[in-house]
Motif scaffolding. Structure first.
Motif, PDB file in Angstrom:
ATOM      1  N   SER A 172       0.849  -1.193   0.000  1.00 38.90           N
ATOM      2  CA  SER A 172       0.000   0.000   0.000  1.00 38.90           C
ATOM      3  C   SER A 172       0.882   1.241   0.000  1.00 38.90           C
ATOM      4  O   SER A 172       1.856   1.321   0.763  1.00 38.90           O
ATOM      5  N   PHE A 173       0.532   2.192  -0.841  1.00 41.46           N
ATOM      6  CA  PHE A 173       1.302   3.432  -0.943  1.00 41.46           C
ATOM      7  C   PHE A 173       0.378   4.528  -1.450  1.00 41.46           C
ATOM      8  O   PHE A 173      -0.784   4.277  -1.802  1.00 41.46           O
ATOM      9  N   ALA A 174       0.908   5.738  -1.489  1.00 44.58           N
ATOM     10  CA  ALA A 174       0.134   6.902  -1.950  1.00 44.58           C
ATOM     11  C   ALA A 174       1.084   7.888  -2.593  1.00 44.58           C
ATOM     12  O   ALA A 174       2.265   7.965  -2.243  1.00 44.58           O
ATOM     13  N   VAL A 175       0.558   8.645  -3.521  1.00 38.45           N
ATOM     14  CA  VAL A 175       1.330   9.697  -4.175  1.00 38.45           C
ATOM     15  C   VAL A 175       1.078  10.993  -3.420  1.00 38.45           C
ATOM     16  O   VAL A 175      -0.071  11.432  -3.281  1.00 38.45           O
ATOM     17  N   ARG A 176       2.137  11.597  -2.895  1.00 34.18           N
ATOM     18  CA  ARG A 176       2.023  12.810  -2.091  1.00 34.18           C
ATOM     19  C   ARG A 176       2.906  13.898  -2.686  1.00 34.18           C
ATOM     20  O   ARG A 176       3.822  13.636  -3.470  1.00 34.18           O
ATOM     21  N   SER A 177       2.617  15.152  -2.308  1.00 35.56           N
ATOM     22  CA  SER A 177       3.436  16.286  -2.714  1.00 35.56           C
ATOM     23  C   SER A 177       3.755  17.118  -1.487  1.00 35.56           C
ATOM     24  O   SER A 177       2.914  17.288  -0.592  1.00 35.56           O
TER      25      SER A 177
END
Length: 442
Positions: free
Chosen positions: A110-115
């Motif tokens: 599980s992962f997410a794209v963040r800024s």
């Protein structure tokens, strides 16, 4: 005495006589009902012998039971179709799932794209739970398409050799992959083995990979995570370069415009030989005013001298000479102020006057000031773009590492067998009902 006793014994009892009469009436009634049933045509009724009518003896019952006598050919066909289309395939599928289908293990990440925005959270939890912006959501959808794309399947095939990883195990030819397949078939099998889910609210993406060995499933999942991280970094770098390139182009355009404005102003000063025509006009006005004041004074002195002296006296001649010189100088200065001719361009009839020079100078000065402001704004935009590009870099936030399974989770043997049986039964039922519907309407 004996005869009287026998007579008494043989004498009928009144109760017995009444019973015999009732029995006779019942027998007569039953015979009447039987005759009526015979007239109505019931098979169970006795046949009344009539003159000229042959009475056939009743047929003896055969050895078959009653439920078998009621069966017809359509019932046999329906039973055979149920056996061949539902029972046998469902049994074979259940046996295949129970004894032939190979075990499959899964690995999830599980992962997410963040800024990183300008006001980053002070703790790690806040960084992971911040709401994802529109750019990160679009990047997440891009990442989903990339994971299930032909490019990812081809990269995984070059890295792991999918035909070896997912080769047929034993007799399980249904879940295994073939050999020498085109990339389109490998892509279809890849999408069966890799599942991606995305939660739009939290921005979390989960990848599940199935394989016949748990270690292979974990390695493929880690490969997907690494490739996704590279893609996100490349997207971030590309966006950063695009922003910086646009800002640098604006700076270059502003610098060229400012250089052109400065060059035009410099050419004007070289031609007019004055820093500012406005300052020159002010000095010329002051000089003309001074000359006029001195001329007025000399005229007054000349008038006073004429009242006391003759015109041939030396003083009067000197005053006249000075007055003539001042008048000539004043005419020259007024001509310069009105014609706008400099000392170097006095013979040029097309030379602009002071008003024309001031208008030209103001136009060049306005262009220079505007170019300077645009150039300064472009420099500020470039610096801001550089800061924003550094602060808004997108990255892949991995918070669940690829897992290693210890027990097989796939295939779902009971569920698959049940769903197959249910589907066959449903299709068979639809076919039977359709047949009876057509037969009844025919």
């Amino acid at each position: 005495m004996a005869a009287s006793k026998d007579a008494a014994v043989n004498k009928p009892d009144p109760a017995q006589a009444a019973d015999k009469q009732k029995t006779a009436k019942a027998t007569a009634k039953s015979k009447g009902i039987a005759v009526l049933e015979g007239l109505l045509g019931k098979e169970s009724a006795p046949v009344i012998p009539l003159p000229g009518r042959k009475v056939e003896p009743p047929k003896k019952a055969g050895w078959q039971p009653k439920w078998l006598k009621k069966l017809r050919w359509r019932h046999a066909i329906i039973g055979a179709s149920f056996l061949g289309l539902v029972a046998v395939p469902a049994t074979l599928a259940s046996l295949y799932m129970a004894f032939i289908a190979a075990d499959q293990y899964h690995s999830t990440a599980s992962f997410a794209v963040r800024s990183i925005e300008g006001g980053a959270s002070s703790d790690i939890l806040g960084m992971f739970t911040q709401a994802s912006g529109g750019s990160t959501v679009s990047d997440s959808y891009i990442l989903m398409d990339y994971i299930l794309s032909e490019r990812m399947a081809a990269d995984a095939d070059r890295r792991f050799k999918l035909e070896d990883v997912y080769a047929t195990r034993g007799l399980d030819y249904f879940y295994g992959i073939g050999s020498d397949l085109p990339i389109e078939d490998k892509l279809a099998y890849w999408r069966d083995m890799v599942k991606v889910s995305f939660d739009h609210a939290s921005g979390i993406m989960q990848v599940t990979v199935k394989a016949f060995e748990p270690k292979q499933a974990q390695e493929i999942t880690q490969f997907i995570v690494d490739q996704s991280d590279n893609l996100v970094n490349s997207l971030s770098l590309s966006a950063r370069n695009d922003v910086l390139r646009a800002a640098q182009d604006e700076v270059l355009a502003g610098e060229a415009r400012l250089s052109k404005a400065r060059a035009g102003l410099r050419d004007y000063r070289d031609k007019s030989q004055e820093i500012s025509p406005e300052e020159g006009a002010k000095l010329a006005v002051q000089l003309i005013g001074g000359l006029e004041a001195e001329l007025t004074k000399l005229n007054a002195d000349l008038a006073t001298a004429k009242s006391q002296m003759s015109d041939d006296t030396p003083r009067i001649r000197v005053l006249k000479t000075r007055i003539e010189s001042l008048e000539q100088q004043l005419a020259v200065e007024r001509q310069r102020l009105g014609a706008g001719e400099s000392a170097s361009a006095a013979s040029d009839p097309n030379s602009p006057d002071v008003a024309g020079r001031i208008a030209e100078f103001e136009e060049l000065e306005t262009e220079r000031e505007f170019a300077e402001r645009a150039y300064t704004a472009a420099l500020g935009s470039l610096e801001k773009a550089r800061i924003d590009a550094n602060n808004r870099q997108r990255y892949l936030a991995l918070f669940i590492e690829p897992t290693l399974s210890q027990m097989a989770q796939y295939p779902s043997r009971l569920l698959n067998a049940f769903l197959l049986t249910l589907g066959l039964l449903f299709a068979w039922g639809i076919g039977v009902m359709g047949y009876y519907n057509i037969r009844d309407r025919a």
